[in-house]
Write an enzyme that holds these catalytic residues in place. Structure first.
Site, PDB file in Angstrom:
ATOM      1  N   LYS A  77      65.438  25.513 -80.926  1.00 53.82           N
ATOM      2  CA  LYS A  77      66.736  24.857 -81.057  1.00 53.82           C
ATOM      3  C   LYS A  77      66.656  23.379 -80.688  1.00 53.82           C
ATOM      4  O   LYS A  77      67.351  22.542 -81.271  1.00 53.82           O
ATOM      5  CB  LYS A  77      67.776  25.572 -80.191  1.00 53.82           C
ATOM      6  CG  LYS A  77      68.109  26.973 -80.686  1.00 53.82           C
ATOM      7  CD  LYS A  77      68.642  26.974 -82.116  1.00 53.82           C
ATOM      8  CE  LYS A  77      69.114  28.349 -82.548  1.00 53.82           C
ATOM      9  NZ  LYS A  77      69.655  28.348 -83.929  1.00 53.82           N
TER      10      LYS A  77
ATOM     11  N   ASN B 263      72.686  28.130 -90.656  1.00 52.33           N
ATOM     12  CA  ASN B 263      73.054  28.928 -89.494  1.00 52.33           C
ATOM     13  C   ASN B 263      72.089  30.065 -89.197  1.00 52.33           C
ATOM     14  O   ASN B 263      72.053  30.578 -88.087  1.00 52.33           O
ATOM     15  CB  ASN B 263      74.468  29.496 -89.723  1.00 52.33           C
ATOM     16  CG  ASN B 263      74.817  30.592 -88.743  1.00 52.33           C
ATOM     17  OD1 ASN B 263      75.102  30.332 -87.576  1.00 52.33           O
ATOM     18  ND2 ASN B 263      74.783  31.839 -89.211  1.00 52.33           N
TER      19      ASN B 263
ATOM     20  N   TYR C 277      63.101  30.298 -77.930  1.00 50.81           N
ATOM     21  CA  TYR C 277      64.393  30.009 -78.557  1.00 50.81           C
ATOM     22  C   TYR C 277      64.833  28.581 -78.235  1.00 50.81           C
ATOM     23  O   TYR C 277      65.261  27.829 -79.119  1.00 50.81           O
ATOM     24  CB  TYR C 277      65.426  31.018 -78.061  1.00 50.81           C
ATOM     25  CG  TYR C 277      66.801  30.881 -78.675  1.00 50.81           C
ATOM     26  CD1 TYR C 277      67.082  31.434 -79.912  1.00 50.81           C
ATOM     27  CD2 TYR C 277      67.819  30.210 -77.999  1.00 50.81           C
ATOM     28  CE1 TYR C 277      68.349  31.316 -80.474  1.00 50.81           C
ATOM     29  CE2 TYR C 277      69.082  30.092 -78.545  1.00 50.81           C
ATOM     30  CZ  TYR C 277      69.346  30.650 -79.784  1.00 50.81           C
ATOM     31  OH  TYR C 277      70.591  30.531 -80.336  1.00 50.81           O
TER      32      TYR C 277
END
Length: 255
Positions: free
Chosen positions: A163, A92, A159
């Site tokens: 991801k 995470n 980002y």
């Protein structure tokens, strides 16, 4: 906890000092898991572990930098030493940068974000999969994002790229290791009420109303609701699910 979903399971969770990671750690512990919290944030990590212990759960904190292979190997060893095995790993840990147009992102900012958000997941999986192969199986759930599934006009190209990489890594690894008894999935949250969101609002990246409006539902998502999806994917309730990137985004990716 005889009827709990994770009774007798050990779980290593990176980035559990705050936000969604802390919610996952608390929920897993409440469902019977013995949790190892791995985070670079010592104060927050210790606080999460203390909260779980106070509530009667089993949790320990280990300072871990996910950009360090040595740290991640140590976290896996510590989990196995304490609990005999590594049943579940949740990758995470992640960071966000101030929103910038692609041509304005600095090389330093790009390298820092990708090092934590993508390389950190890869390094985590290397250590975890090595242990899971030795013990005959396990379950991994990675933190991705709806930003890895769809384009968003938020100045988050770095980002989004990281991801998206996590999603591709998840799918490929799931196929590579499914016959060895290892299930690997990813969760793709939309806009969640966390300290990162509060910071983005404070710095003027967008307003809370604008953030909520990204969702067709018009509401923001609570960390506890995302944690429930991690629990599902970590438990036997999803035993035939692998290689999936599951949106928890109030309909954003469907638009």
């Amino acid at each position: 906890m005889a009827d709990s979903l994770l009774t007798g399971k050990s779980a290593l969770i990176t980035g559990a000092a705050q936000g969604i990671g802390a919610a996952i750690a608390r929920l897993f512990a409440a469902q019977g898991a013995k949790v190892v919290i791995a985070d670079i944030n010592e104060e927050g990590g210790a606080e999460t572990a203390a909260h779980i212990t106070k509530d009667g759960g089993d949790a320990t904190f280990l300072r871990t930098d996910v950009t360090s292979a040595a740290d991640l190997d140590a976290a896996v060893r510590a989990t196995v030493t304490a609990h005999g095995k590594l049943d579940i790993a949740v990758n995470n840990a992640g960071i966000e940068e101030q929103g910038s147009a692609l041509h304005e992102i600095t090389e330093e900012a790009w390298d820092r974000l990708v090092s934590v958000n993508l390389k950190g997941v890869w390094l985590s999986m290397k250590s975890e999969i090595t242990q899971m192969l030795a013990q005959g199986g396990g379950t991994i759930v990675n933190m991705a994002s709806v930003a890895g599934l769809v384009g968003l006009p938020l100045g988050i190209a770095d980002y989004s790229a990281a991801k998206g990489g996590v999603i591709a890594l998840t799918r490929t690894a799931a196929i590579e290791y499914v016959k060895q008894g290892i299930r690997i999935n990813a969760v793709c949250p939309g806009v969640v009420r966390t300290a990162l969101l509060d910071n983005a609002i404070t710095t003027g990246m967008f307003t809370e109303a604008e953030a909520a409006a990204l969702h067709p539902s018009g509401v923001l998502i609570d960390p506890a609701d995302v944690a429930e999806t991690f629990l599902f994917l970590a438990s036997g309730a999803s035993k035939h699910i692998t290689g999936q990137a599951l949106p928890v985004d109030a309909g954003l990716a469907a638009g």
